[in-house]
Write an enzyme that holds these catalytic residues in place. Structure first.
Site, PDB file in Angstrom:
ATOM      1  N   CYS A  48      30.266 -12.108 114.676  1.00 30.27           N
ATOM      2  CA  CYS A  48      31.714 -12.061 114.647  1.00 30.27           C
ATOM      3  C   CYS A  48      32.223 -10.691 115.110  1.00 30.27           C
ATOM      4  CB  CYS A  48      32.088 -12.302 113.192  1.00 30.27           C
ATOM      5  SG  CYS A  48      33.760 -12.034 112.783  1.00 30.27           S
ATOM      6  N   CYS A  78      32.686 -12.854 107.567  1.00 28.49           N
ATOM      7  CA  CYS A  78      33.666 -12.071 108.312  1.00 28.49           C
ATOM      8  C   CYS A  78      35.066 -12.660 108.113  1.00 28.49           C
ATOM      9  CB  CYS A  78      33.286 -12.058 109.785  1.00 28.49           C
ATOM     10  SG  CYS A  78      34.389 -11.086 110.793  1.00 28.49           S
TER      11      CYS A  78
END
Length: 395
Positions: free
Chosen positions: A200, A100
């Site tokens: 995330c 991410c």
């Protein structure tokens, strides 16, 4: 005045990061990333994105900075979620947080920030950025956060020089209690807010249910392998080269049904990962059962009793050439070179003594002490002192 776009996540860390940048005289813009739409797999009251974006908005209002929400759910699905499904399907365990940062926050998000005329993007990560000059060229360093308990440099171990050149980490010099103290003094709504857990920016996700959306459950067996099994006591062959020795030390053992006894059933080997303890639902053992290997082809999970089971430990791991990443490109190893480093194979693991050995077809990371649950698909990161030099995907 340099312009900085802060990824306001609705948490205390990014809130204080925005405030500190303001204090340093930057022109600050707050952006909230919406990365997820599907509420069916999030655990409803744990950190839903709506509440987070609302908190981010309130923080921006309090600090008097412009704020907007950007919807990155399409990119997130393609770059993170689809990748996760593919990896789990192959019996590997991806790390969505590392990805991410590389693919979303410091790529898609960074491009949006630059299109808004920003000079930098900033996040609430507990890490620091250093610079040094070498041969007349500026080199950026990724350094551990001052708070040893919260250091998040591992999650940024895939960033490039280009990405680091545009990144700021305003809270890297602070400890978590100091960050909370600043937020409380400013009376920010996030001052007492719990840290978000889970993927995330998605919030807390029920991983098995999340995976079941794409990966169909299929029943298989759980085999328990006793620690005295002959597979753990084989004589080590003599090898003519270091490379062959490391290949042997990093190999996966060849388990078969005959080696142990069937102790239960599972709903799909691809939902499990090495070193996993929870979710096996097998009772009656003296010590807890740990997953020591998964075979997604045959849909079998091999387990062993206790955290010291020999099936959990290996001394070396391998990284393919195309999955080796040097943050410090100037220090990258050439074939037949080696380097002593400190390394970790998961977030929060204490750093371990290791040596990197680069060969023609890839790199071996050889540890001084055997490591538990080295897991394919996860990242190994290597350091010198408090600097992260590079990382790679365990293959």
């Amino acid at each position: 005045m340099k312009r900085v776009v802060v990824g306001l996540s609705g948490g205390v860390d990014s809130s204080v990061a925005a405030y500190l940048l303001q204090e340093q005289g930057y022109e600050v813009i707050g952006l909230f990333m919406k990365n997820w739409h599907d509420d069916s797999v999030t655990i409803s009251n744990e950190c839903p994105w709506l509440e987070d974006s609302n908190d981010a908005l309130l923080v921006a209002e309090k600090l008097g900075i412009p704020f907007q929400t950007v919807d990155l759910s399409e990119e997130y699905k393609e770059k993170i979620v689809d990748y996760m499904f593919k990896e789990y399907e192959q019996g590997r365990t991806p790390n969505p947080d590392v990805l991410c940062n590389r693919e979303i926050k410091f790529d898609v998000f960074l491009k949006i920030a630059l299109s808004l005329g920003a000079d930098y993007v900033a996040t609430g990560h507990y890490c620091r950025k250093g610079t040094l000059e070498k041969d007349g060229k500026e080199i950026y360093q990724l350094l551990a956060g001052k708070d040893g308990n919260k250091d998040q440099s591992y999650f940024l171990c895939q960033l490039s020089q280009d990405q680091l050149s545009k990144a700021l980490f305003p809270i890297g010099e602070l400890t978590k209690p100091q960050v909370r103290e600043i937020a409380a003094k400013l009376d920010l709504i996030t001052a007492e807010k719990k840290d978000s857990q889970g993927l995330c920016f998605i919030g807390k996700v029920r991983l098995p249910e999340f995976l079941q959306q794409q990966l169909q459950p299929k029943e298989g067996i759980i085999i328990e392998v006793p620690e005295e099994a002959s597979i753990f006591n084989q004589e080590v062959p003599n090898f003519s080269s270091e490379e062959d020795t490391f290949a042997y030390e990093s190999r996966n053992r060849d388990y078969s049904n005959e080696i142990g006894k069937t102790v239960g059933k599972h709903q799909g080997a691809h939902y499990f990962t090495k070193g996993q303890r929870k979710g096996l639902n097998v009772g009656g053992t003296k010590e807890g059962l740990y997953v020591i290997e998964t075979d997604v082809e045959k849909n079998i999970i091999y387990t062993g009793q206790g955290a010291n089971h020999p099936g959990l430990f290996k001394k070396a791991l391998f990284i393919k050439n195309n999955e080796i990443h040097w943050i410090r490109e100037d220090l990258a190893l050439q074939p037949n070179e080696k380097k002593e480093v400190m390394a970790r194979i998961r977030y929060r693991q204490p750093l371990q003594k290791a040596t990197l050995h680069q060969f023609e077809n890839g790199m071996y990371v050889v540890f001084e002490e055997p490591q538990s649950a080295i897991t394919e698909g996860q990242f190994v990161a290597w350091h010198h002192d408090d600097e992260v030099l590079g990382s790679g995907v365990i293959s």
